[in-house]
Design an enzyme around this catalytic site. Sequence first.
Site, PDB file in Angstrom:
ATOM      1  N   ASP A  82       0.851  -1.194   0.000  1.00 14.80           N
ATOM      2  CA  ASP A  82       0.000   0.000   0.000  1.00 14.80           C
ATOM      3  C   ASP A  82       0.893   1.253   0.000  1.00 14.80           C
ATOM      4  OD1 ASP A  82      -2.427   1.379   0.178  1.00 14.80           O
ATOM      5  OD2 ASP A  82      -2.426   1.362   2.372  1.00 14.80           O
ATOM      6  N   GLU A 134      -1.421   5.962  -9.107  1.00 13.38           N
ATOM      7  CA  GLU A 134      -2.379   6.952  -8.583  1.00 13.38           C
ATOM      8  C   GLU A 134      -2.246   8.272  -9.324  1.00 13.38           C
ATOM      9  OE1 GLU A 134      -3.079   7.217  -4.397  1.00 13.38           O
ATOM     10  OE2 GLU A 134      -3.796   9.277  -4.501  1.00 13.38           O
ATOM     11  N   HIS A 180      -7.762   9.938   3.800  1.00 17.20           N
ATOM     12  CA  HIS A 180      -7.364   8.923   4.782  1.00 17.20           C
ATOM     13  C   HIS A 180      -7.758   9.354   6.201  1.00 17.20           C
ATOM     14  CE1 HIS A 180      -4.404   7.891   1.484  1.00 17.20           C
ATOM     15  NE2 HIS A 180      -5.000   6.734   1.722  1.00 17.20           N
ATOM     16  N   HIS A 211      -9.253   4.896  -2.419  1.00 17.33           N
ATOM     17  CA  HIS A 211      -8.573   4.961  -1.118  1.00 17.33           C
ATOM     18  C   HIS A 211      -9.445   5.764  -0.144  1.00 17.33           C
ATOM     19  CE1 HIS A 211      -4.315   3.602  -1.888  1.00 17.33           C
ATOM     20  NE2 HIS A 211      -4.869   3.509  -3.091  1.00 17.33           N
ATOM     21  N   GLY A 212      -9.048   5.726   1.118  1.00 16.01           N
ATOM     22  CA  GLY A 212      -9.731   6.553   2.116  1.00 16.01           C
ATOM     23  C   GLY A 212     -11.208   6.224   2.214  1.00 16.01           C
ATOM     24  N   SER A 214     -12.961   4.246   4.482  1.00  9.10           N
ATOM     25  CA  SER A 214     -13.607   3.815   5.729  1.00  9.10           C
ATOM     26  C   SER A 214     -14.859   4.640   5.959  1.00  9.10           C
ATOM     27  CB  SER A 214     -12.654   3.987   6.919  1.00  9.10           C
ATOM     28  OG  SER A 214     -11.739   2.910   6.971  1.00  9.10           O
TER      29      SER A 214
HETATM   30  P1  13P Z   1      -9.048   4.766   5.440  1.00 14.00           P
HETATM   31  O1  13P Z   1      -8.178   5.634   6.295  1.00 14.00           O
HETATM   32  O2  13P Z   1     -10.304   5.489   5.047  1.00 14.00           O
HETATM   33  O3  13P Z   1      -9.346   3.451   6.056  1.00 14.00           O
HETATM   34  O4  13P Z   1      -8.245   4.487   4.073  1.00 14.00           O
HETATM   35  C1  13P Z   1      -7.274   3.484   4.012  1.00 14.00           C
HETATM   36  C2  13P Z   1      -6.456   3.546   2.755  1.00 14.00           C
HETATM   37  O5  13P Z   1      -6.763   4.210   1.790  1.00 14.00           O
HETATM   38  C3  13P Z   1      -5.246   2.710   2.737  1.00 14.00           C
HETATM   39  O6  13P Z   1      -4.505   2.915   1.571  1.00 14.00           O
HETATM   40  O1  G3H Z   2      -3.311   4.852   3.612  1.00 17.68           O
HETATM   41  C1  G3H Z   2      -2.714   4.591   4.647  1.00 17.68           C
HETATM   42  C2  G3H Z   2      -3.065   3.400   5.449  1.00 17.68           C
HETATM   43  O2  G3H Z   2      -4.141   3.684   6.308  1.00 17.68           O
HETATM   44  C3  G3H Z   2      -1.862   2.878   6.172  1.00 17.68           C
HETATM   45  O3  G3H Z   2      -1.497   3.713   7.219  1.00 17.68           O
HETATM   46  O4  G3H Z   2       0.944   4.178   6.884  1.00 17.68           O
HETATM   47  O5  G3H Z   2      -0.124   4.381   9.157  1.00 17.68           O
HETATM   48  O6  G3H Z   2       0.230   2.131   8.117  1.00 17.68           O
HETATM   49  P1  G3H Z   2      -0.001   3.601   7.885  1.00 17.68           P
HETATM   50 ZN    ZN Z   3      -4.582   4.911   0.796  1.00 17.68          ZN
END
Ligand code: 13P
Ligand code: G3H
Ligand code: ZN
Length: 309
Positions: A82, A134, A180, A211-212, A214
Site C-alpha cells: 500500500d 495513482e 485517509h 482509497h480513504g 472507511s
Molecule cells: P481509510 O483511512 O479510510 O481506512 O483508508 C485506508 C487507505 O486508503 C489505505 O490505503
Molecule cells: O493509507 C494509509 C493506510 O491507512 C496505512 O497507514 O501508513 O499508518 O500504516 P499507515
Molecule cells: Zn490509501
Amino acid sequence: MPLVNSKEMFKKAYEGGYAIGAFNVNNMEIVQGITEAAKEQKAPLILQVSAGARKYANHTYLIKLVEAAIIETDLPIVLHLDHGDSFELCKSCIDGGFTSVMIDGSHLSFEDNIALTKKVVDYAHPRNVTVEGELGRLAGVEDEVNVSAADASYTRPEEVEEFVKRTGVDSLAIAIGTSHGAFKFKGEAKLRFDILEEVGKRLPGFPIVLHGASSVVPEYVELINKYGGSMAGAKGVPEDMLRKAASMAVCKINIDSDLRLAMTAKIRESLSLEPGNFDPRKYLAPARGAIKEIVEHKIVEVLGCNGKA
Ligand code: 13P
Ligand code: G3H
Ligand code: ZN
C-alpha cells in the site's frame, strides 16, 4: 492455493459490479480477524501492507502470517504493498513475495509520476506482479482550501488514458473527495461521482481503486468516546456511496481506519470493564472479533463480494 495477483480478481469484480476489500494488516490478530470473515463469506481478498506496517511487523513475519491465512482459508488472496513511495521499496516487496504493489507518485508532476510508475511496471510485470498507480491527490479534511485549490487535487479525467497507456498499470487509484483517516468530512459527505463516471467512460473495463474509504462506524467511535477516548467529529464515507462506487468502475476499496477503530474500541472497553486484567489475550480476542465482524459487514453490505471466491 498460492497467493494471486489482482488481474483475474479485478476482471471478475468489474464484470460483476462489485468490489474487493483491501484491508490493511499490521499484526496477527488483524490478519486473523479479516481472513476469518472472508472465509465465512467465501470472499476474495486483498491484504495490504504499508511501509509503516512493514517497519512495525517486519516483512518476513507479515509474509508468514499471510501464508498461514492461505493455509487456513484456501481463499484467493492478493498480498499488496500500500502506498509504495519508491522503486526500491516496490522492488523489495516484489522480490520478497508480494503479488501486487502500489507505486504512489501522485505527489509528483504528471511526467515524473509516469516515469516512476512505468519503471515499477517494467520490473513487476515479468515477475507476474500487478501494479496500482495513482493520479490526483486525496483531499485532507483539515485543509482550508478554496474550491479551485480543492479541485486541483481531484483526478483530472482528461489525463487518465495517457497515464494508463504510457505506464501499463493494472489499476488506477483516483481522488474523488475521500481522504485517509477518521475525519474525512466537516459537513455533509460529498464525492465527485461525475469524475468517477467520466474516468469509467474513458477507461472501459479498467479497474479503479478508491482509497480513504472507511465509513468510520459510529458504534465504534461512540465506544471509544465512552471509554476515555476523544474522537469527536469523526466522520467517514457513507456506505451507500461506497456501494454506488462498487457498482461503477471501482474494483478495490481500501479500508484501514474502520479496523483501527473497531480494535481500539474493543480494547478500551475490555480494559475499562476489567481493570485488573493483564492477560493480552483477554483484550485482543474481542478486538479480533470486532475486526471479523466489521469485515463481514463490509463484504456483505458494502462490497458485494461474498460468495465470489
Ligand atoms: P481509510 O483511512 O479510510 O481506512 O483508508 C485506508 C487507505 O486508503 C489505505 O490505503
Ligand atoms: O493509507 C494509509 C493506510 O491507512 C496505512 O497507514 O501508513 O499508518 O500504516 P499507515
Ligand atoms: Zn490509501
